[in-house]
Design a protein around this motif. Structure first.
Motif, mmCIF file in Angstrom:
data_model
loop_
_atom_site.group_PDB
_atom_site.id
_atom_site.type_symbol
_atom_site.label_atom_id
_atom_site.label_comp_id
_atom_site.label_asym_id
_atom_site.label_seq_id
_atom_site.Cartn_x
_atom_site.Cartn_y
_atom_site.Cartn_z
ATOM 1 N N ILE A 127 0.821 -1.209 0.000
ATOM 2 C CA ILE A 127 0.000 0.000 0.000
ATOM 3 C C ILE A 127 0.856 1.260 0.000
ATOM 4 O O ILE A 127 1.836 1.375 0.734
ATOM 5 C CB ILE A 127 -0.910 0.005 1.240
ATOM 6 C CG1 ILE A 127 -1.871 -1.186 1.177
ATOM 7 C CG2 ILE A 127 -1.679 1.312 1.353
ATOM 8 C CD1 ILE A 127 -2.621 -1.411 2.453
ATOM 9 N N TYR A 153 1.760 0.927 5.526
ATOM 10 C CA TYR A 153 1.720 1.645 4.256
ATOM 11 C C TYR A 153 2.950 2.534 4.142
ATOM 12 O O TYR A 153 3.601 2.866 5.137
ATOM 13 C CB TYR A 153 0.443 2.495 4.146
ATOM 14 C CG TYR A 153 0.316 3.575 5.205
ATOM 15 C CD1 TYR A 153 0.789 4.866 4.975
ATOM 16 C CD2 TYR A 153 -0.270 3.310 6.440
ATOM 17 C CE1 TYR A 153 0.676 5.853 5.937
ATOM 18 C CE2 TYR A 153 -0.402 4.291 7.404
ATOM 19 C CZ TYR A 153 0.071 5.556 7.149
ATOM 20 O OH TYR A 153 -0.039 6.541 8.108
ATOM 21 N N TYR A 169 3.807 -0.920 -5.999
ATOM 22 C CA TYR A 169 2.655 -0.968 -5.100
ATOM 23 C C TYR A 169 1.418 -1.550 -5.785
ATOM 24 O O TYR A 169 1.213 -1.375 -6.990
ATOM 25 C CB TYR A 169 2.337 0.435 -4.566
ATOM 26 C CG TYR A 169 3.473 1.002 -3.740
ATOM 27 C CD1 TYR A 169 3.620 0.660 -2.399
ATOM 28 C CD2 TYR A 169 4.422 1.832 -4.316
ATOM 29 C CE1 TYR A 169 4.672 1.151 -1.647
ATOM 30 C CE2 TYR A 169 5.485 2.330 -3.572
ATOM 31 C CZ TYR A 169 5.602 1.982 -2.234
ATOM 32 O OH TYR A 169 6.658 2.464 -1.493
#
Length: 432
Positions: A127, A153, A169
């Motif tokens: 992420i 993330y 990603y």
């Protein structure tokens, strides 16, 4: 003389026997409980952290089945002591199922007449959050809930995107961002605030360092890179002003829609006659607001025109077929179909300006508003969600961030986390 066993010895034997029996019972229970069910209906104490449990399991290569339309979109996980312990530590409700129970459940869900399905997830998506490096006076709902759910993330911004980092990603969130180069149209009210001046100078310096004359030119190229990321199979999620400003920037292309306080020269007076709606993801036939002193980007957003009172501000999630429309079904999993509305710089989208191929997943039909929409581009998928913070009705600049410990089962925040897990559970729509 009669031999007597000392009382202390007898007590010690009983204690050891009891401990052995308890150990055997535990072994039997664990042998029977070969699955862990994380319920997502009203029996779940912490819906938001439950998503973090699913993500934690996926990070460790433990398969998770997402049970669509079953008890609010529950998760079924093969028995694992680590998962069980994480649920206990994080306060996530958990149930144990024997093999026969789990198989019966999956068999029942598979019946054609039952609007349910089990989707397998095997890998945690990586992420990225597109967010500016400087501290702005507002928080972001996505980063708040990712942190609360304990889902990892990375922060990236223009330099990383233009440097080709997006390919690393699976999922990209666009932080509260203005892709038009007008710095959120905050000039009228906040031009003298240090945070605003810092944002302008930081972006101008970055644009020059990367070879652009204007911030708007840099943002347009960044938006195009995001579009390429989607075409190649990426997943995009955006909230608030990052939704409509993205499409405005794509439609504007080389057209100058920024007045002189933003880029040093006047805007094109015929800007609205030169917009190319073929380049947008979600919206069409909209009109850009040319006045730099009006706190609105276009007529896509309905914040200033809506006549909805707070006590009547709700939107409804659509019901989808789990077997035939699994993607929107995943994205709308919830323990409530009615979601409280919430404001933002972009609160909701005028339904008349949404492209016909875009799927509306949540709407206030009476007000003509779409709040939660989804579409496909190339091999990729995108979702736009109107509003700023699902648990703060009118979040103003400078307000403190929401404490999600007070809202562990927020239906509005659940929609964000559905999108986070979506790349792990992608399943193409079946053809009839």
């Amino acid at each position: 003389m009669e031999n007597r066993v000392p009382t202390l010895f007898r007590s010690d034997c009983r204690r050891k026997a009891f401990m052995l029996l308890a150990f055997l019972v535990l072994l039997v229970q664990q042998s029977l409980a070969v699955y862990l069910l994380v319920p997502m209906d009203d029996r779940q104490k912490n819906h938001l952290k439950a998503y973090g449990i699913a993500y934690w399991a996926l990070e460790r290569a433990i398969e998770v089945k997402w049970l669509l339309n079953y008890r609010g979109g529950s998760f079924l996980i093969p028995y694992d002591a680590g998962v069980e312990n994480e649920c206990l530590v994080r306060g996530v409700s958990l149930e144990q199922l024997a093999d026969a129970q789990a198989n019966a459940l999956l068999a029942d869900m598979a019946r054609p007449e039952v609007n349910q399905d089990a989707v397998s997830m095997q890998k945690a998506p990586k992420i990225a959050v597109y967010s500016p490096p400087n501290k702005q006076p507002w928080d972001d709902a996505v980063t708040l809930v990712l942190t609360y759910a304990e889902i990892r993330y990375d922060i990236i911004y223009d330099e990383e995107i233009l440097g080709g980092k997006l390919k690393d990603y699976d999922w990209l969130h666009l932080h509260h961002e203005d892709f038009t180069g007008q710095f959120g149209k905050f000039y009228r009210n906040y031009q003298n605030m240090p945070w605003y001046q810092e944002e302008v100078s930081t972006n101008q310096e970055l644009a020059q360092r990367l070879g652009f004359l204007k911030v708007s030119e840099m943002k347009r190229v960044v938006a195009s890179e995001v579009r390429n990321y989607l075409e190649l199979g990426g997943f995009l999620f955006a909230m608030c002003a990052a939704t409509d400003t993205y499409d405005i920037a794509m439609a504007a292309g080389q057209v100058d829609i920024c007045e002189s306080m933003y880029d040093g020269d006047p805007a094109d007076p015929d800007m609205n006659g030169k917009l190319d709606y073929e380049q947008t993801l979600a919206f069409t036939d909209f009109t850009v607001e040319p006045n730099p002193y009006v706190y609105e980007f276009s007529d896509i957003d309905v914040s200033t025109t809506r006549k909805v009172q707070q006590n009547q501000d709700f939107f409804t999630l659509f019901d989808f077929s789990a077997k035939w429309d699994p993607i929107p079904t995943m994205l709308t999993q919830n323990h409530s179909r009615i979601i409280k509305g919430f404001m933002g710089q972009t609160t909701a989208f005028d339904a008349r300006l949404i492209k016909p191929n875009v799927l509306v997943m949540g709407e206030n039909k009476a007000a003509g508003e779409a709040r939660y929409i989804h579409g496909e581009t190339g091999k990729g998928f995108w979702t736009f969600y109107g509003g700023h913070d699902p648990e703060d009705y009118r979040h103003l600049v400078g307000d403190p961030p929401t404490d999600l410990n007070l809202h562990p089962s927020s239906p509005g925040y659940r929609l964000i986390l559905n999108n986070v897990l979506f790349p792990a559970a992608k399943k193409k729509k079946q053809k009839t």
